[in-house]
Design a protein around this motif. Structure first.
Motif, PDB file in Angstrom:
ATOM      1  N   UNK A   1       0.928  -1.089   0.049  1.00 16.77           N
ATOM      2  CA  UNK A   1       0.075   0.145   0.164  1.00 16.77           C
ATOM      3  C   UNK A   1       0.965   1.328  -0.059  1.00 16.77           C
ATOM      4  N   UNK A   2       1.891   1.340   0.691  1.00 12.14           N
ATOM      5  CA  UNK A   2       2.924   2.441   0.838  1.00 12.14           C
ATOM      6  C   UNK A   2       3.462   2.428  -0.393  1.00 12.14           C
ATOM      7  N   UNK A   3       4.048   1.464  -1.032  1.00 11.24           N
ATOM      8  CA  UNK A   3       4.774   1.777  -2.476  1.00 11.24           C
ATOM      9  C   UNK A   3       3.995   1.802  -3.546  1.00 11.24           C
ATOM     10  N   UNK A   4       2.424   1.725  -3.292  1.00 13.28           N
ATOM     11  CA  UNK A   4       1.866   1.878  -4.495  1.00 13.28           C
ATOM     12  C   UNK A   4       1.863   3.511  -4.922  1.00 13.28           C
ATOM     13  N   UNK A   5       1.269   3.654  -6.277  1.00 13.97           N
ATOM     14  CA  UNK A   5       1.511   4.993  -6.547  1.00 13.97           C
ATOM     15  C   UNK A   5      -0.084   5.792  -6.270  1.00 13.97           C
ATOM     16  N   UNK A   6      -0.912   5.248  -5.526  1.00 10.02           N
ATOM     17  CA  UNK A   6      -2.209   5.624  -5.198  1.00 10.02           C
ATOM     18  C   UNK A   6      -1.907   6.812  -4.234  1.00 10.02           C
TER      19      UNK A   6
END
Length: 173
Positions: A142-147
């Motif tokens: 979740x932290x590394x996602x581009x969202x």
């Protein structure tokens, strides 16, 4: 009936012609009387000594018999005490063996229960570890996602509108 010194002293002999010298016979009889009295006295003393010795022999014989009986009773009592001690020791040994077996069984059951509990704890730890890893992996993803980039630009304006009292960067650790 035995002679007494008085019998010897009172003895009268008949007189015959050409008999023994009367004074010489009387002197001899006086000597016999004295010797006979001494012998009688010694005989009485010896009889008393014999009676005394006989009573002592009887006393010691009865004491010997009593001691023999006492020895037999003591031997029997000793054997009985020894037999009782052997029985008691055997009972104590059997009881100790039973208690040792019970302790050993109890310790073995506790060890098995502890092994089981340890294994259950390992399984739970492994399960929690796996769940935590899955949770961390999900959070990392979740932290590394581009969202976040999209969230960052859309929420900046909204954060600026929140009053300072409600949100303070100093409170964030």
């Amino acid at each position: 009936m035995p002679l007494t010194p008085l019998d010897i002293h009172n003895k009268e002999f008949t007189r015959k012609f050409r008999g023994y010298d009367e004074d010489e016979v009387n002197e001899f009889l006086d000597q016999v009387i004295k010797d006979f009295e001494v012998l009688l006295r010694e005989n009485r003393q010896q009889q008393e000594v014999i009676q005394n010795m006989q009573s002592r022999v009887d006393y010691f014989s009865s004491m010997e018999e009593t001691l023999n009986k006492s020895i037999i009773v003591a031997q029997e009592a000793g054997e009985e005490v020894k037999a009782n001690a052997t029985k008691e020791a055997s009972l104590i040994l059997k009881q100790a063996e039973r208690e040792a077996e019970q302790l050993q069984d109890s310790a073995q059951r506790r060890a098995q229960r502890t092994d089981f509990e340890v294994e259950q704890m390992r399984k739970k730890i492994e399960l929690y570890r796996n769940r935590f890893k899955v949770l961390i992996d999900a959070q990392m993803e979740l932290l590394t996602s581009h969202d976040w980039d999209a969230f960052d630009s859309s929420t900046r304006g909204a954060l600026d509108e929140i009053p300072a009292v409600a949100y303070n960067d100093d409170d964030v650790v």
